[in-house]
Design a protein around this motif. Structure first.
Motif, mmCIF file in Angstrom:
data_model
loop_
_atom_site.group_PDB
_atom_site.id
_atom_site.type_symbol
_atom_site.label_atom_id
_atom_site.label_comp_id
_atom_site.label_asym_id
_atom_site.label_seq_id
_atom_site.Cartn_x
_atom_site.Cartn_y
_atom_site.Cartn_z
ATOM 1 N N TYR A 38 0.867 -1.180 0.000
ATOM 2 C CA TYR A 38 0.000 0.000 0.000
ATOM 3 C C TYR A 38 0.905 1.232 0.000
ATOM 4 O O TYR A 38 1.902 1.294 0.719
ATOM 5 C CB TYR A 38 -0.834 -0.084 1.266
ATOM 6 C CG TYR A 38 -1.750 1.067 1.616
ATOM 7 C CD1 TYR A 38 -3.128 0.888 1.582
ATOM 8 C CD2 TYR A 38 -1.267 2.292 2.055
ATOM 9 C CE1 TYR A 38 -3.994 1.906 1.967
ATOM 10 C CE2 TYR A 38 -2.115 3.316 2.419
ATOM 11 C CZ TYR A 38 -3.474 3.118 2.372
ATOM 12 O OH TYR A 38 -4.320 4.125 2.755
ATOM 13 N N THR A 67 0.508 5.780 -0.409
ATOM 14 C CA THR A 67 -0.357 6.939 -0.579
ATOM 15 C C THR A 67 0.451 8.209 -0.365
ATOM 16 O O THR A 67 1.391 8.228 0.445
ATOM 17 C CB THR A 67 -1.529 6.879 0.415
ATOM 18 O OG1 THR A 67 -2.331 8.043 0.295
ATOM 19 C CG2 THR A 67 -1.049 6.757 1.843
ATOM 20 N N ARG A 102 5.212 11.198 -7.598
ATOM 21 C CA ARG A 102 4.472 9.999 -7.217
ATOM 22 C C ARG A 102 4.971 8.785 -7.992
ATOM 23 O O ARG A 102 5.123 7.695 -7.419
ATOM 24 C CB ARG A 102 2.973 10.186 -7.448
ATOM 25 C CG ARG A 102 2.160 8.975 -7.013
ATOM 26 C CD ARG A 102 0.668 9.168 -7.219
ATOM 27 N NE ARG A 102 0.086 10.056 -6.227
ATOM 28 C CZ ARG A 102 -1.208 10.415 -6.207
ATOM 29 N NH1 ARG A 102 -2.036 9.933 -7.133
ATOM 30 N NH2 ARG A 102 -1.668 11.231 -5.283
ATOM 31 N N SER A 151 -3.246 1.630 -4.121
ATOM 32 C CA SER A 151 -3.476 3.049 -3.862
ATOM 33 C C SER A 151 -4.519 3.228 -2.768
ATOM 34 O O SER A 151 -5.300 2.330 -2.471
ATOM 35 C CB SER A 151 -3.966 3.737 -5.138
ATOM 36 O OG SER A 151 -5.232 3.216 -5.517
ATOM 37 N N ASP A 152 -4.544 4.404 -2.175
ATOM 38 C CA ASP A 152 -5.607 4.813 -1.252
ATOM 39 C C ASP A 152 -5.430 6.298 -0.973
ATOM 40 O O ASP A 152 -4.489 6.931 -1.463
ATOM 41 C CB ASP A 152 -5.557 3.995 0.036
ATOM 42 C CG ASP A 152 -6.914 3.949 0.744
ATOM 43 O OD1 ASP A 152 -7.838 4.635 0.289
ATOM 44 O OD2 ASP A 152 -7.043 3.234 1.740
ATOM 45 N N ASN A 153 -6.316 6.870 -0.181
ATOM 46 C CA ASN A 153 -6.310 8.323 -0.006
ATOM 47 C C ASN A 153 -6.032 8.761 1.425
ATOM 48 O O ASN A 153 -6.372 9.885 1.797
ATOM 49 C CB ASN A 153 -7.631 8.925 -0.492
ATOM 50 C CG ASN A 153 -8.814 8.499 0.363
ATOM 51 O OD1 ASN A 153 -8.685 7.702 1.291
ATOM 52 N ND2 ASN A 153 -9.977 9.037 0.051
ATOM 53 N N VAL A 185 -6.156 10.159 -4.401
ATOM 54 C CA VAL A 185 -5.490 9.525 -5.536
ATOM 55 C C VAL A 185 -5.650 10.413 -6.765
ATOM 56 O O VAL A 185 -4.695 10.689 -7.492
ATOM 57 C CB VAL A 185 -6.072 8.123 -5.782
ATOM 58 C CG1 VAL A 185 -5.390 7.456 -6.976
ATOM 59 C CG2 VAL A 185 -5.919 7.262 -4.536
ATOM 60 N N SER A 219 -9.562 3.870 -3.205
ATOM 61 C CA SER A 219 -9.617 5.246 -2.732
ATOM 62 C C SER A 219 -10.767 5.318 -1.745
ATOM 63 O O SER A 219 -11.921 5.425 -2.127
ATOM 64 C CB SER A 219 -9.836 6.231 -3.873
ATOM 65 O OG SER A 219 -9.967 7.548 -3.372
#
Length: 707
Positions: free
Chosen positions: A419, A421, A435, A453-455, A460, A491
């Protein structure tokens, strides 16, 4: 590409007016093809296939997949328009009145509105992979050019449309909203017309209460589907018009931010006209500098014959063949069975701070159970959560580092995911490069097989056309630069759930809701639109609360596994060794999960990849029996997932779909809850089969195979 240029002494100019429309597609079994005709005033010209010069000739092109036939025609006096949109095996034409292709009616230059006078420059056809028709336009007054590509790919599914506007002039030009589709349709009069759409169920805090929407379309019907990658329960960018469950049309957008507008009018009694506009948000504006090109969000339109599941099965075949990462299509071992180490490697139940002391024992535990991937989730890095920085492992929690963790997983035959972010701005080259460099580190220095991905560190993508465009460009570049690059899409759990993102992602973390019931609801909703092998179920047993550990007992674990394995399965549970605050798993529990994994890999995964999917139960609600059916006509094999929640009914008659009425099928139950039996396809699809399950919150797998 075959191009035959023609030129004429007196170019014809066309003044455009705003258009509004609808587009969709239908299911049949014809090879992808194109036909075209031309009529000109020059006797020696029997052929017309051109590019580059204005045209004064009647021309027609027909593109077709197995399910959708679309004809575009230019009469030499007006701009090209869609004159036919239908299922190849059905006579009904959704565009009985020509539906003009949308072109900007005006732009802003030097603060003044300037009308456009588009010239049709010609067309080119490429038959190397299905049929790809490219139409070209130019406007001398504004300096704009436009190419519009229509592509009928081999096999089932829709026809894709992608356009590019270019400022070929010397001055900046302000452009307004340019729709992807603006289709003007006439609805069938043979049955009620319903408009369907589906919520993405993304984000925590509760799922969409309905999830699947289908409403009667009348003369005053209007709906806007606004897809937003940062909004919970936003619509998936897909609109379906279904005529009484007999046939229909759909339109979708390959973009993470935009609108689909549906509107209906009833001019004379008995007639219903429907328009669909799709693509960008309605108030979109942009300025194109000289030489700058603008990508209109791509989209697709399809027709189908049958009910809403027929629409989905046609679309899913197209997505599998043409609009998902090639790794999924090429490796029959996808989707993999994944264990998310969020809880199992955390310092405590629900900890957002994983450590290697819990990771290595997890790998030892999951390997004999048959799991194939591990994902180290949020919080393994040195930077504080929510702060921007490079992906450097926390030296106290991961003293051996992430490369050692990946190597250990790989030695056990386990794929390794990380993961990551950050806060970078996808609208800027610098933000994309930063990024991208960080993501490359996961693969090149840590030997990761997947980036998730994640926020939690920042979005994102933001709710902006340019952010989406920049993010897609970054992911596409990483795909080219990193061998075997894979993106696992999340996300805030499933908010970026659209056809542009899923064209690039191996799977999506379906929602930040974690119970068995939630998993089944989310899968039910999303599987109308997407291929199930990309829909990742994830189980932590409690709503929005991953610190609840595991259901107890072999039967409970089997039901839990099945609830999250109708597509791509992922545990978010404690480790079998009990190292995270729970009692160690019993041998019976381990054997039950290992059996579930083996059944999934050997019997269910091929169906998820290749079979048709049918929603033969109602949407799960915790009371009614629920589940789904897979059936592959090519092999004659299928399975029904059956869940009996808190229901007082011990027996339920289950009616199947898609079977051959003239064949006999052998039915068997994975857990032996009901006796094996032979039944005809006719009986199974009409009278159904009664199934008895005792108790509450129990499950079963009903396998069937043509004899």
């Amino acid at each position: 590409m075959r191009v035959i240029p023609l030129s004429f002494p007196h170019p014809k100019r066309f003044h455009t007016t705003p258009t509004c429309g609808f587009a969709h597609r239908i299911a049949t079994r014809l090879p992808a093809s194109v036909t075209w005709t031309a009529r000109v005033a020059i006797p020696s010209l029997a052929l017309l296939l051109l590019a580059g010069s204005p045209v004064q000739a009647e021309q027609q092109w027909t593109l077709a997949t197995q399910d959708t036939s679309l004809t575009i025609r230019s009469d030499g006096q007006t701009l090209p328009a869609i004159t036919q949109l239908k299922t190849p095996t059905q006579p009904f034409n959704w565009t009985s009145q020509p539906s003009p292709l949308p072109l900007l009616s005006g732009v802003v230059r030097d603060g003044q509105t300037v009308p456009t006078h588009w010239q049709f420059q010609g067309a080119a056809v490429d038959n190397s992979n299905g049929t790809r028709l490219t139409l070209r336009y130019a406007d001398d007054a504004t300096g704009l050019t436009m190419t519009s590509e229509w592509w009928a790919r081999p096999g089932a599914g829709p026809i894709r449309q992608a356009s590019i506007l270019t400022n070929a002039g010397r001055s900046p030009v302000g452009i307004p909203y340019q729709p992807t589709f603006a289709l003007q349709l006439t609805a069938p009069q043979t049955g009620a017309l319903q408009a369907w759409h589906f919520a993405n169920d993304g984000g925590g805090g509760g799922l969409d209460p309905q999830g699947v929407y289908h409403d009667l379309v009348t003369g005053d019907f209007h709906r806007t589907l606004h897809t937003d990658p940062n909004a919970a329960n936003s619509p998936i960018p897909l609109a379906v018009l279904d005529s009484a469950g007999n046939h229909g049309l759909y339109v979708g957008t390959e973009w993470s931010f935009g609108d689909i507008q549906i509107a209906a009018t009833a001019p004379p009694p008995g007639q219903l006209n429907v328009t669909i506009q799709s693509g960008n948000i309605q108030n979109f504006q942009a300025t194109l500098q000289p030489g700058q090109a603008f990508t209109v969000p791509p989209g697709f339109v399809g027709t189908y014959r049958g009910d809403i599941d027929a629409a989905g099965n046609s679309l899913r075949k197209y997505l599998f063949q043409h609009s998902m990462p090639a790794a999924l299509r090429g490796d029959p071992g996808y989707p993999k069975v994944q264990w998310n180490a969020f809880t199992a490697a955390g310092k405590g139940p629900g900890s957002w701070d994983p450590a290697e002391k819990g990771f290595y024992p997890l790998i030892d535990d999951m390997t004999p159970l048959g799991f194939e991937e591990v994902m180290i989730d949020v919080g393994w890095w040195q930077t504080a959560l929510g702060q921007d920085g490079d992906p450097n492992a926390d030296p106290q929690d991961w003293p051996a580092g992430m490369k050692a963790a990946a190597d250990y997983a790989h030695r056990h035959g386990i794929r390794f995911g990380l993961y990551w972010t950050d806060k970078q701005d996808m609208t800027t080259p610098a933000g994309r490069q930063t990024r991208a460099d960080r993501i490359k580190k996961l693969f090149q220095q840590y030997s990761a097989d997947m980036w998730r991905s994640d926020n939690t560190g920042g979005p994102v993508v933001t709710s902006d056309y340019w952010s989406v465009k920049g993010f897609y460009e970054m992911v596409d570049a990483l795909q080219q630069q990193i061998p075997n690059f894979q993106w696992e899409n999340c996300s805030s759990g499933g908010r970026i759930k659209d056809f542009g993102a899923m064209k690039r992602a191996v799977k999506i973390f379906n929602s930040d809701n974690f119970s068995e019931l939630s998993q089944r609801k989310i899968f039910y909703d999303s599987s109308f639109a997407f291929h199930p092998m990309q829909l990742e179920g994830h189980l932590a047993t409690a709503e929005n609360n991953a610190d609840t550990l595991r259901p107890k007992g072999a039967a409970a674990l089997k039901s839990a596994f099945r609830s999250m394995s109708m597509g791509a399965p992922e545990w978010v549970l404690d480790a079998p060794n009990g190292g995270n605050g729970n009692a160690p798993w019993t041998d019976e529990e381990k054997q039950a999960v290992a059996a579930c994994v083996n059944t999934y890999k050997t019997k269910i995964r091929p169906l998820i990849r290749n079979a048709d999917l049918y929603h033969i139960f109602p949407r799960p609600d915790g009371r009614v029996w629920d589940g789904i059916e897979y059936y592959d006509p090519a092999t004659g094999k299928g399975v029904v997932y059956i869940f009996k929640p808190d229901s007082p009914n011990d027996t339920q008659t289950i009616t199947l779909k898609g079977l051959d009425a003239n064949q006999t099928y052998r039915l068997s139950f994975e857990d032996g809850s009901n006796p094996d039996v032979d039944k005809s396809g006719q009986e199974l699809t009409t009278a159904g089969i009664p199934v008895t399950l005792k108790g509450k919150f129990v499950s079963e797998l009903l396998f069937f195979e043509k004899k």
